[in-house]
Motif scaffolding. Structure first.
Motif, PDB file in Angstrom:
ATOM      1  N   GLY A 243       0.816  -1.207   0.000  1.00  0.00           N
ATOM      2  CA  GLY A 243       0.000   0.000   0.000  1.00  0.00           C
ATOM      3  C   GLY A 243       0.851   1.259   0.000  1.00  0.00           C
ATOM      4  O   GLY A 243       0.564   2.227  -0.717  1.00  0.00           O
ATOM      5  N   GLU A 244       1.899   1.254   0.794  1.00  0.00           N
ATOM      6  CA  GLU A 244       2.804   2.410   0.842  1.00  0.00           C
ATOM      7  C   GLU A 244       3.465   2.636  -0.511  1.00  0.00           C
ATOM      8  O   GLU A 244       3.581   3.775  -0.987  1.00  0.00           O
ATOM      9  CB  GLU A 244       3.859   2.197   1.921  1.00  0.00           C
ATOM     10  N   LEU A 245       3.894   1.549  -1.146  1.00  0.00           N
ATOM     11  CA  LEU A 245       4.575   1.670  -2.423  1.00  0.00           C
ATOM     12  C   LEU A 245       3.610   2.123  -3.524  1.00  0.00           C
ATOM     13  O   LEU A 245       3.974   2.936  -4.384  1.00  0.00           O
ATOM     14  CB  LEU A 245       5.220   0.336  -2.808  1.00  0.00           C
ATOM     15  N   LEU A 246       2.378   1.623  -3.498  1.00  0.00           N
ATOM     16  CA  LEU A 246       1.379   2.046  -4.485  1.00  0.00           C
ATOM     17  C   LEU A 246       1.102   3.543  -4.371  1.00  0.00           C
ATOM     18  O   LEU A 246       1.060   4.259  -5.370  1.00  0.00           O
ATOM     19  CB  LEU A 246       0.086   1.245  -4.296  1.00  0.00           C
ATOM     20  N   ARG A 247       0.928   4.009  -3.148  1.00  0.00           N
ATOM     21  CA  ARG A 247       0.668   5.441  -2.948  1.00  0.00           C
ATOM     22  C   ARG A 247       1.867   6.282  -3.415  1.00  0.00           C
ATOM     23  O   ARG A 247       1.695   7.299  -4.096  1.00  0.00           O
ATOM     24  CB  ARG A 247       0.371   5.709  -1.465  1.00  0.00           C
ATOM     25  N   HIS A 248       3.059   5.842  -3.063  1.00  0.00           N
ATOM     26  CA  HIS A 248       4.262   6.573  -3.463  1.00  0.00           C
ATOM     27  C   HIS A 248       4.390   6.628  -4.984  1.00  0.00           C
ATOM     28  O   HIS A 248       4.756   7.670  -5.549  1.00  0.00           O
ATOM     29  CB  HIS A 248       5.500   5.907  -2.871  1.00  0.00           C
ATOM     30  N   THR A 249       4.087   5.509  -5.664  1.00  0.00           N
ATOM     31  CA  THR A 249       4.204   5.466  -7.128  1.00  0.00           C
ATOM     32  C   THR A 249       3.254   6.458  -7.777  1.00  0.00           C
ATOM     33  O   THR A 249       3.625   7.166  -8.726  1.00  0.00           O
ATOM     34  CB  THR A 249       3.911   4.047  -7.635  1.00  0.00           C
ATOM     35  N   LEU A 250       2.029   6.512  -7.294  1.00  0.00           N
ATOM     36  CA  LEU A 250       1.051   7.465  -7.827  1.00  0.00           C
ATOM     37  C   LEU A 250       1.528   8.899  -7.619  1.00  0.00           C
ATOM     38  O   LEU A 250       1.506   9.718  -8.546  1.00  0.00           O
ATOM     39  CB  LEU A 250      -0.306   7.249  -7.155  1.00  0.00           C
ATOM     40  N   GLU A 251       1.956   9.183  -6.404  1.00  0.00           N
ATOM     41  CA  GLU A 251       2.387  10.549  -6.096  1.00  0.00           C
ATOM     42  C   GLU A 251       3.621  10.943  -6.894  1.00  0.00           C
ATOM     43  O   GLU A 251       3.753  12.097  -7.326  1.00  0.00           O
ATOM     44  CB  GLU A 251       2.639  10.678  -4.599  1.00  0.00           C
ATOM     45  N   ALA A 252       4.523   9.995  -7.118  1.00  0.00           N
ATOM     46  CA  ALA A 252       5.738  10.287  -7.887  1.00  0.00           C
ATOM     47  C   ALA A 252       5.422  10.642  -9.332  1.00  0.00           C
ATOM     48  O   ALA A 252       6.204  11.345  -9.990  1.00  0.00           O
ATOM     49  CB  ALA A 252       6.682   9.088  -7.836  1.00  0.00           C
ATOM     50  N   SER A 253       4.280  10.156  -9.846  1.00  0.00           N
ATOM     51  CA  SER A 253       3.871  10.492 -11.211  1.00  0.00           C
ATOM     52  C   SER A 253       2.989  11.733 -11.257  1.00  0.00           C
ATOM     53  O   SER A 253       2.528  12.126 -12.327  1.00  0.00           O
ATOM     54  CB  SER A 253       3.117   9.307 -11.839  1.00  0.00           C
ATOM     55  N   GLY A 254       2.735  12.344 -10.090  1.00  0.00           N
ATOM     56  CA  GLY A 254       1.963  13.575 -10.050  1.00  0.00           C
ATOM     57  C   GLY A 254       0.486  13.391  -9.784  1.00  0.00           C
ATOM     58  O   GLY A 254      -0.306  14.325  -9.985  1.00  0.00           O
ATOM     59  N   VAL A 255       0.077  12.210  -9.321  1.00  0.00           N
ATOM     60  CA  VAL A 255      -1.332  11.939  -9.037  1.00  0.00           C
ATOM     61  C   VAL A 255      -1.667  12.378  -7.608  1.00  0.00           C
ATOM     62  O   VAL A 255      -0.947  12.053  -6.661  1.00  0.00           O
ATOM     63  CB  VAL A 255      -1.654  10.444  -9.212  1.00  0.00           C
ATOM     64  N   ASP A 256      -2.787  13.089  -7.457  1.00  0.00           N
ATOM     65  CA  ASP A 256      -3.281  13.496  -6.147  1.00  0.00           C
ATOM     66  C   ASP A 256      -3.911  12.284  -5.468  1.00  0.00           C
ATOM     67  O   ASP A 256      -4.854  11.685  -5.995  1.00  0.00           O
ATOM     68  CB  ASP A 256      -4.330  14.601  -6.332  1.00  0.00           C
ATOM     69  N   THR A 257      -3.408  11.899  -4.291  1.00  0.00           N
ATOM     70  CA  THR A 257      -3.896  10.705  -3.589  1.00  0.00           C
ATOM     71  C   THR A 257      -4.658  11.040  -2.306  1.00  0.00           C
ATOM     72  O   THR A 257      -4.832  10.180  -1.446  1.00  0.00           O
ATOM     73  CB  THR A 257      -2.732   9.757  -3.258  1.00  0.00           C
ATOM     74  N   ASP A 258      -5.127  12.275  -2.179  1.00  0.00           N
ATOM     75  CA  ASP A 258      -5.817  12.665  -0.950  1.00  0.00           C
ATOM     76  C   ASP A 258      -7.053  11.804  -0.684  1.00  0.00           C
ATOM     77  O   ASP A 258      -7.445  11.607   0.472  1.00  0.00           O
ATOM     78  CB  ASP A 258      -6.235  14.133  -1.013  1.00  0.00           C
ATOM     79  N   LEU A 259      -7.695  11.290  -1.735  1.00  0.00           N
ATOM     80  CA  LEU A 259      -8.903  10.488  -1.590  1.00  0.00           C
ATOM     81  C   LEU A 259      -8.630   8.991  -1.771  1.00  0.00           C
ATOM     82  O   LEU A 259      -9.560   8.205  -1.936  1.00  0.00           O
ATOM     83  CB  LEU A 259      -9.981  10.956  -2.569  1.00  0.00           C
ATOM     84  N   LEU A 260      -7.363   8.606  -1.741  1.00  0.00           N
ATOM     85  CA  LEU A 260      -6.998   7.191  -1.777  1.00  0.00           C
ATOM     86  C   LEU A 260      -6.980   6.673  -0.343  1.00  0.00           C
ATOM     87  O   LEU A 260      -6.114   7.027   0.453  1.00  0.00           O
ATOM     88  CB  LEU A 260      -5.622   7.013  -2.427  1.00  0.00           C
ATOM     89  N   ARG A 261      -7.971   5.859   0.018  1.00  0.00           N
ATOM     90  CA  ARG A 261      -8.132   5.407   1.389  1.00  0.00           C
ATOM     91  C   ARG A 261      -7.102   4.323   1.745  1.00  0.00           C
ATOM     92  O   ARG A 261      -6.584   3.649   0.858  1.00  0.00           O
ATOM     93  CB  ARG A 261      -9.540   4.840   1.594  1.00  0.00           C
ATOM     94  N   THR A 262      -6.862   4.160   3.040  1.00  0.00           N
ATOM     95  CA  THR A 262      -6.034   3.061   3.532  1.00  0.00           C
ATOM     96  C   THR A 262      -6.909   2.130   4.362  1.00  0.00           C
ATOM     97  O   THR A 262      -7.496   2.550   5.364  1.00  0.00           O
ATOM     98  CB  THR A 262      -4.865   3.572   4.395  1.00  0.00           C
ATOM     99  N   ASP A 263      -7.003   0.883   3.925  1.00  0.00           N
ATOM    100  CA  ASP A 263      -7.785  -0.128   4.625  1.00  0.00           C
ATOM    101  C   ASP A 263      -6.861  -0.938   5.522  1.00  0.00           C
ATOM    102  O   ASP A 263      -5.678  -1.113   5.206  1.00  0.00           O
ATOM    103  CB  ASP A 263      -8.475  -1.040   3.607  1.00  0.00           C
ATOM    104  N   GLU A 264      -7.394  -1.456   6.613  1.00  0.00           N
ATOM    105  CA  GLU A 264      -6.569  -2.206   7.563  1.00  0.00           C
ATOM    106  C   GLU A 264      -6.100  -3.547   7.011  1.00  0.00           C
ATOM    107  O   GLU A 264      -5.163  -4.142   7.530  1.00  0.00           O
ATOM    108  CB  GLU A 264      -7.349  -2.424   8.867  1.00  0.00           C
ATOM    109  N   GLY A 265      -6.741  -4.050   5.960  1.00  0.00           N
ATOM    110  CA  GLY A 265      -6.351  -5.330   5.386  1.00  0.00           C
ATOM    111  C   GLY A 265      -5.215  -5.205   4.396  1.00  0.00           C
ATOM    112  O   GLY A 265      -4.443  -4.238   4.394  1.00  0.00           O
ATOM    113  N   ALA A 266      -5.113  -6.210   3.529  1.00  0.00           N
ATOM    114  CA  ALA A 266      -4.034  -6.261   2.540  1.00  0.00           C
ATOM    115  C   ALA A 266      -4.392  -5.474   1.286  1.00  0.00           C
ATOM    116  O   ALA A 266      -5.563  -5.318   0.940  1.00  0.00           O
ATOM    117  CB  ALA A 266      -3.758  -7.714   2.161  1.00  0.00           C
ATOM    118  N   SER A 267      -3.379  -4.981   0.593  1.00  0.00           N
ATOM    119  CA  SER A 267      -3.575  -4.343  -0.706  1.00  0.00           C
ATOM    120  C   SER A 267      -3.955  -5.382  -1.751  1.00  0.00           C
ATOM    121  O   SER A 267      -3.669  -6.580  -1.599  1.00  0.00           O
ATOM    122  CB  SER A 267      -2.292  -3.633  -1.151  1.00  0.00           C
ATOM    123  N   GLY A 268      -4.587  -4.930  -2.818  1.00  0.00           N
ATOM    124  CA  GLY A 268      -4.888  -5.828  -3.924  1.00  0.00           C
ATOM    125  C   GLY A 268      -3.619  -6.277  -4.630  1.00  0.00           C
ATOM    126  O   GLY A 268      -2.599  -5.573  -4.627  1.00  0.00           O
TER     127      GLY A 268
END
Length: 294
Positions: free
Chosen positions: A67-92
């Motif tokens: 999850g951390e890496l997915l969020r970082h990848t999006l942000e590194a490409s310039g994607v706004d992730t403010d509405l990307l939620r974090t769930d307590e379970g596993a990432s897809g």
């Protein structure tokens, strides 16, 4: 800049490269394994952002390393992730086999994506301010429908990639402006193998269709226009994973910039051609400067 919101999945792609994909009951030896950020939603967000769009992502990742890496990848490409939620379970996750011809087979485990059953606080406000909403079918259908109906209420162009292909409720199709299946998805949805015939059938449900056909290019059809076919650049494919998402992301950016559909399709085809020449999904997606040069 074009304002694009992506409501979709974020997966970690677990990719195995093999000479040929195993048949049922067969074991083969792979030559390489890679862990690559992906998911159809995240892929389209990255593709659109790298193509020059102003992009926000709505979805969910897990409270794990992926999850951390997915969020970082999006942000590194310039994607706004403010509405990307974090769930307590596993990432897809997506488990992908790629053969020497660049063809792939994929098994997706939804993980946190499965928790996105509808829009959350602030989601509709962001959608309402956008030029386009990109949707796919790796989230629960209830969320896809809610997003499409929100976009329709605010006159936001809705672009749906019907993948993985499945029967679509009439109320979802009624809220879609542009449907972008590949030829296999179009055939699954209509029962018609020929892309032009499938497009004609789909136009009874949506106003515009673009069917991607791999090396054969793409086909555009609309209720009020003659069909248009755009050829694809000739390239030697290394990995086709993410090519369709690259096409959709770049196409949407071009359309939001006011380009005519044939020009937008050619630009998107150039982006997809660059994508397949490199391994991986999000890691292979080109930047605007690369697309413009091609």
């Amino acid at each position: 800049m074009s304002g694009i919101v992506v409501l979709g999945s974020a997966n970690m792609d677990l990719v195995v490269y093999v000479a040929h994909a195993p048949k049922h009951g067969e074991t083969v030896t792979g030559r390489e394994f890679r862990t690559i950020p992906g998911g159809k939603g995240a892929n389209q967000a990255v593709a659109a952002a790298r193509a020059g769009g102003e992009v926000a992502m709505i979805g969910a990742v897990g409270a794990d390393e992926y999850g951390e890496l997915l969020r970082h990848t999006l942000e590194a490409s310039g994607v706004d992730t403010d509405l990307l939620r974090t769930d307590e379970g596993a990432s897809g996750t997506a488990h992908i086999v790629v053969d020497d011809q660049g063809r792939n087979a994929i098994v997706v485990i939804p993980g946190a994506n499965g928790t996105v059953s509808g829009l959350g606080p602030g989601d509709e406000t962001v959608i309402a301010a956008a030029d386009a909403l990109l949707l796919q079918l790796e989230l629960p259908l209830s969320a896809v429908l809610e997003g499409a109906e929100a976009a329709r209420r605010h006159s936001v162009r809705t672009v749906l990639t019907p993948a993985p292909a499945q029967p679509l409720p009439p109320e979802l199709l009624a809220a879609v402006d542009l449907l972008v299946p590949n030829e296999h998805e179009a055939a699954t949805l209509t029962g018609i193998a020929a892309p032009r015939g499938a497009a004609e059938a789909l136009l009874r449900q949506v106003p515009e269709v673009v069917i991607t056909m791999g090396a054969a290019g793409s086909l555009y059809a609309a209720r009020d226009a003659a069909p248009v076919t755009v050829t694809a650049p000739r390239v030697s494919a290394v990995d086709t994973t993410g090519a369709g998402d690259t096409y959709v992301g770049a196409l949407t950016v071009a359309l939001c910039e006011g380009r005519p559909m044939p020009e937008a399709m050619r630009w998107a085809s150039a982006a997809a051609a660059l994508c397949v020449r490199r391994p991986g999904a999000s890691t292979s997606m080109p930047y605007r400067t690369e697309i413009e040069v091609r």
